[in-house]
Structures are given as C-alpha cells and as structure tokens.
Design an enzyme around this catalytic site. Structure first.
Site, PDB file in Angstrom:
ATOM      1  N   GLU A 134       0.833  -1.195   0.000  1.00 44.99           N
ATOM      2  CA  GLU A 134       0.000   0.000   0.000  1.00 44.99           C
ATOM      3  C   GLU A 134       0.871   1.250   0.000  1.00 44.99           C
ATOM      4  O   GLU A 134       1.939   1.267   0.613  1.00 44.99           O
ATOM      5  CB  GLU A 134      -0.913  -0.001   1.236  1.00 44.99           C
ATOM      6  CG  GLU A 134      -1.733  -1.281   1.362  1.00 44.99           C
ATOM      7  CD  GLU A 134      -2.484  -1.394   2.675  1.00 44.99           C
ATOM      8  OE1 GLU A 134      -2.911  -0.335   3.198  1.00 44.99           O
ATOM      9  OE2 GLU A 134      -2.647  -2.517   3.181  1.00 44.99           O
ATOM     10  N   GLU A 245      -9.990   6.115   2.101  1.00 41.23           N
ATOM     11  CA  GLU A 245     -10.411   5.420   3.314  1.00 41.23           C
ATOM     12  C   GLU A 245     -10.457   6.423   4.456  1.00 41.23           C
ATOM     13  O   GLU A 245      -9.597   7.303   4.564  1.00 41.23           O
ATOM     14  CB  GLU A 245      -9.435   4.291   3.652  1.00 41.23           C
ATOM     15  CG  GLU A 245      -9.761   3.546   4.939  1.00 41.23           C
ATOM     16  CD  GLU A 245      -8.695   2.515   5.297  1.00 41.23           C
ATOM     17  OE1 GLU A 245      -8.759   1.977   6.423  1.00 41.23           O
ATOM     18  OE2 GLU A 245      -7.800   2.263   4.467  1.00 41.23           O
TER      19      GLU A 245
END
Length: 328
Positions: A134, A245
């Site tokens: 990520e 997110e």
C-alpha cells in the site's frame, strides 16, 4: 540496489502536467549520499499508541472484504472503516501506476484518519493469508501529532495480524534513496476547492529480474519490498484497488472528510481524483485496467465514480464530507 528496468508506458501523457513531490524537511538541508532520511520517533508518539505491540500498525478492517466487494451495501463501518474505491480483479498483475490528487482533509477528532492510496493485493480477504502493498498520502493526527498530509507506505503478509507496519517502523521495506522521507510531511502546497490542483505520481511494480516490488514517487526510485516477505505477492497480485479510506471509532457519524470532502459529482477542482490509472502486465508494460468495480460502503457519506478520457486515461473521482443530513 536499483531495479533492473522500469515498466514501459503505454499511455500518451503529452497534455498532462505533473508536480514533483516536495517535503517540509527539504527546507532544512539534505541527507548525505549512502544515507536515508528517517522520521524521528518521539516518546510522545509511542505514548499515544494503544500498546507497544500495535504501534505503527493498522487496525483490522483496513481493506474492503469480500462481502463489501460483492455487495456494496454491506458496511465495514462496524469496524470503523469507510472505503470508496475502484477495484480491478486480475489473473496476474505486477504493479500499478497512478497520478494522485493531494488535499488536506479536515479531521474531526485526533483518533480519526483520512487517506488516499493504492492497494496491491494477493491472497484471501477472509483468511489470515492476505498480502498487501500500500502507498499514498494520509492525514492522521493521532499517529503523527499534526494535520499535515504525509507520504506513507504499508505492507502485510497475514491480513494485518502480526506482520507489516507503516513506513519504516519495522523490518520489511528497504529504502535506497536519500531524497524522500517516508512518513514525512508533504510541503503545504495542496489542492484547493475551485482552485489550483496538485498531483504526484506513484508507481509500484515487481522487478522482472530481481522479483522485488519497487516504489517510485514522482521520478524517484525510493526503495523496495523484498518478495521474500510475502507468500502470494512473491509471485504476483490478484487484485488492485485505488481510492480513499476514513477511519473513526464512530465511523458512520464522523465528520472527517475523505479527499476534498466533496462528492464525485462536483467534478474537477472540487472533488478529489486519481488519474492515469494503469496496471503492469506480465510483459512489464503499463496498460489501462478493464472492468473496474466501484465499491462504496456508505454512498451518502462518501462515493466514487469512474471514467476514461484522452488526457486522463482511466480515472476516478471519489470522496465526501462524512456526516451530513443524508449520511446515517
């Protein structure tokens, strides 16, 4: 300590302007050759953590699970996480490149965070063998003690249980460059609503010769994740995601913003975007993804749209204000 080659770019970018990434510490000098910049960890940083063993790690629920992909109405917010992402399921993928829009979203409480990132994924969503790589930017006051957007990376090989961490807080990622501080604050040049937009490129790809997963920010090769720390990603990825997110202990009721804090329907200069979304194929070429699946768990809080254009290639608009009259 260098990749054997870089992916070939299949997308025409003659009309696209990219901004180099600048970090606040660049104002105070630079690191000598053969060293790397490391963000200093202070005592108060550790004391803010819930425990020593969890310091620098993500909470579970940091990725949409099978239920939320198959059924966007199934929320992850019970675990405090909201996602708005575009997802591509692939047989074998060897990386992705994006141009990522930079904002400074409002955080309503110190324990919340808001981020924009890419996920490179292998393994099972429901089991303990999930592998992820990520990278992106995040605003996380509880972790960094300020509201500045920061470049971050993360990895796990067991679904966030015992392996992996943010940035350089555990063994794993090997940094090879002295110009980028992972976890470092990005200089205060952010996109503004209705004003100038700032983007920077992130590329993560699997070196076909060495097998390691390299990170490039802008035009700088920052370092790599050794393939040996993974199981599934030692070979290839089976899915890739791009988007935003938000985490909050009271996820459905938080006013923490995702991206610009505005919904995708407002478009360029108002909603956050990612553009030139590409995948690295088995021949080490960058190609546009096919059949993007859009995932949003609370569409009245945050949402996502996608499109294709000559200048932007494959792109998404994403984000939202969080708590509002229509958000439960």
């Amino acid at each position: 300590m260098r990749p054997s080659c870089h992916p070939g770019d299949m997308h025409h970018e003659s009309h696209i302007t990219h901004h180099p990434i600048n970090q606040t510490w660049h104002l105070n000098g630079k690191c000598p050759e053969n060293t790397i910049p490391i963000r200093r960890i202070k005592e108060e940083d550790v004391l803010r953590a819930s425990s020593m063993t969890r310091y620098g790690t993500k909470r579970t629920g940091s990725i949409p699970n099978n239920n939320s992909i198959d059924n966007p109405e199934t929320p992850n917010v019970l675990r405090g996480h909201q996602h708005t992402v575009a997802s591509a399921q692939v047989d074998k993928c060897y990386g992705t490149k994006i141009s990522i829009n930079l904002w400074q979203p409002m955080i309503s409480r110190a324990n919340d965070f808001s981020l924009t990132q890419l996920w490179i994924i292998g393994g099972s969503y429901s089991g303990n063998d999930l592998n992820t790589i990520e990278a992106g930017w995040q605003v996380y006051p509880h972790f960094y003690s300020d509201n500045n957007p920061r470049l971050f990376i993360y990895w796990t090989s067991d679904a966030y249980k015992t392996t992996g961490c943010y940035n350089l807080l555990c063994s794993g990622f090997v940094q090879t460059n002295n110009q980028i501080a992972i976890g470092g604050s990005i200089s205060s040049i952010f996109s503004t609503y209705g004003g100038t937009q700032y983007d920077f490129d992130i590329l993560v790809w699997k070196d076909p010769e060495g097998g390691n997963w390299w990170l490039q920010v802008g035009s700088i090769d920052v370092g790599y994740w050794p393939s040996s720390i993974f199981s599934y990603l030692a070979d290839s990825a089976s899915s890739v995601m791009w988007g935003g997110e938000v985490f909050s202990p009271d996820a459905g009721q938080t006013s923490t913003r995702m991206g610009s804090g505005h919904f995708p329907k407002e478009g360029f200069g108002k909603a956050s975007h990612m553009k030139n979304i590409q995948l690295v194929d088995s021949s080490n070429y960058l190609r546009p993804p096919n059949d993007l699946q859009l995932v949003t768990e609370q569409p009245h809080c945050c949402n996502v749209r996608n499109g294709i254009s000559d200048d932007w290639g494959t792109y998404i608009y994403y984000g939202g204000p969080g708590k509002n009259p229509y958000c439960p």
